[in-house]
Design a protein around this motif. Structure first.
Motif, short mmCIF file in Angstrom:
data_model
loop_
_atom_site.label_atom_id
_atom_site.label_comp_id
_atom_site.label_asym_id
_atom_site.label_seq_id
_atom_site.Cartn_x
_atom_site.Cartn_y
_atom_site.Cartn_z
N ASN A 57 40.97 30.32 43.33
CA ASN A 57 41.72 29.78 42.06
C ASN A 57 41.39 30.48 40.58
O ASN A 57 42.22 30.92 39.84
N VAL A 58 39.98 30.67 40.59
CA VAL A 58 39.81 31.40 39.16
C VAL A 58 40.16 32.71 39.43
O VAL A 58 40.77 33.48 38.25
N VAL A 59 39.92 33.50 40.51
CA VAL A 59 40.46 35.12 40.58
C VAL A 59 42.15 35.02 40.38
O VAL A 59 42.56 35.91 39.66
N ALA A 60 42.78 34.41 40.95
CA ALA A 60 44.14 34.22 41.00
C ALA A 60 44.67 33.99 39.48
O ALA A 60 45.82 34.33 39.29
N ARG A 61 44.13 32.88 38.73
CA ARG A 61 44.66 32.43 37.65
C ARG A 61 43.82 33.20 36.21
O ARG A 61 44.32 33.20 35.10
N LEU A 101 40.07 46.68 43.66
CA LEU A 101 41.39 46.70 43.73
C LEU A 101 42.01 45.86 43.07
O LEU A 101 41.56 44.92 42.22
N GLY A 102 43.41 46.04 42.93
CA GLY A 102 44.45 45.08 42.16
C GLY A 102 44.59 43.82 42.70
O GLY A 102 44.46 43.55 43.62
N ALA A 103 44.78 42.82 41.91
CA ALA A 103 44.93 41.42 42.21
C ALA A 103 46.04 41.21 43.08
O ALA A 103 46.08 40.09 43.92
N LEU A 151 47.52 35.49 44.78
CA LEU A 151 47.14 36.91 44.93
C LEU A 151 47.96 37.52 45.99
O LEU A 151 48.46 37.01 46.94
N GLY A 152 47.78 38.84 45.82
CA GLY A 152 48.30 39.76 47.02
C GLY A 152 47.37 39.14 48.34
O GLY A 152 46.41 38.83 48.36
N ALA A 153 48.22 39.21 49.37
CA ALA A 153 47.69 38.75 50.61
C ALA A 153 46.34 39.53 50.98
O ALA A 153 45.26 39.11 51.45
N PHE A 154 46.51 40.93 50.67
CA PHE A 154 45.31 41.67 51.03
C PHE A 154 44.14 41.43 50.04
O PHE A 154 42.87 41.35 50.85
#
Length: 276
Positions: free
Chosen positions: A119-123, A240-242, A252-255
């Protein structure tokens, strides 16, 4: 770009202590300051919450005292909803980099909803460094699986700041659409797709420092190519990119989401430079 301020989000675990170690090492290398934040859930009885706040502060003070050296730092223990307050602190503060430890495995629950780290990474609008390994020295080998979007370029640029003396490898996984129906890897169609992909890679890399190696084209699916590149290159940092590939339920991207959930080594995730 310079590294001047780091925010470490800690849950007081050994995993978070590794994030602390890496953050203070980076801060010492770059002359940056560190803000260490933990958020205590305020949903319990006041006396219990107050006790947890004091014990949390004591734990962080002891952990930081052992590694801080001359690094300027601040320890903050807050009350509130941990996730929402962490995200607010990440996006409202002046940190150039957010540093977190890997999440605690929750078995079947991890497949049902995002973890706090996810959640922190995604937001987060700021680059996030997800720390897995002990900080025994500077990063030496940086692997960057790229797609041709600003977020991936920003991740590489940030990795260059964190690991300016490291060896870099950039690669792009590709497969021609409907390749199995159009003559396979060696068909004229696949070769045309490869030439177009190579041109895209060159154009994407034009804004990066010329000292970096060119983007290598790897003919394989994204996940399989990463596994092989990890074995060949043995990186201690992935950048890598988010949201470089199809979105997952985390946003986030699935990867990227798969790497955040089960990181093989320290992982740097960034959005487009215009966002952080």
């Amino acid at each position: 770009m310079a590294l001047t301020s780091l925010l470490v989000a800690s849950d007081l675990s050994e995993r978070s202590d590794r994030a602390l170690q890496r953050a203070f090492r980076l801060a010492g290398e770059h002359g940056a300051r560190v803000r260490v934040l933990t958020v205590v859930d305020d949903g319990g009885p006041e006396e219990l919450v107050a006790d947890i706040v004091e014990r949390s502060r004591g734990h962080l003070e002891a952990a930081v005292a052992a590694i801080a050296g001359e690094v300027e730092h601040e320890i903050v223990v807050e009350r509130g909803d941990p996730l929402s307050r962490l995200v607010e602190a990440v996006n409202e503060g002046d940190a150039d980099l957010v540093v977190v430890g890997r999440h605690r495995s929750r078995g079947v629950f991890d497949r049902m909803r995002p973890t706090t780290v996810e959640n922190v990474v995604a937001r987060s609008l700021k680059p996030v460094l997800l720390v897995v390994a002990p900080a025994l020295g500077p990063y030496q080998r940086v692997l960057s699986p790229v797609t041709f979007v600003p977020a991936c370029r920003h991740a590489v640029e940030k990795a260059l700041i964190l690991a300016s003396d490291a060896t870099f490898r950039l690669f792009h996984a590709w497969i021609a659409p409907f390749e199995g129906l159009t003559g396979g890897r060696r068909s004229a169609y696949a070769r045309a797709v490869e030439r177009e992909t190579a041109a895209q890679a060159a154009a994407w890399a034009e804004l990066l420092p010329p000292s970096l190696p060119k983007v290598e084209l790897v003919h394989d699916a994204a996940g399989e190519s990463l596994v092989r590149e990890m074995r060949r290159f043995s990186p201690d940092l992935i950048a890598l990119g988010a949201n470089a590939r199809d979105l997952s339920f985390t946003g986030l991207g699935a990867f990227t989401a798969a790497l955040v959930r089960d990181p093989a080594t320290d992982t740097l995730i960034a959005r487009g430079a215009e966002m952080g």
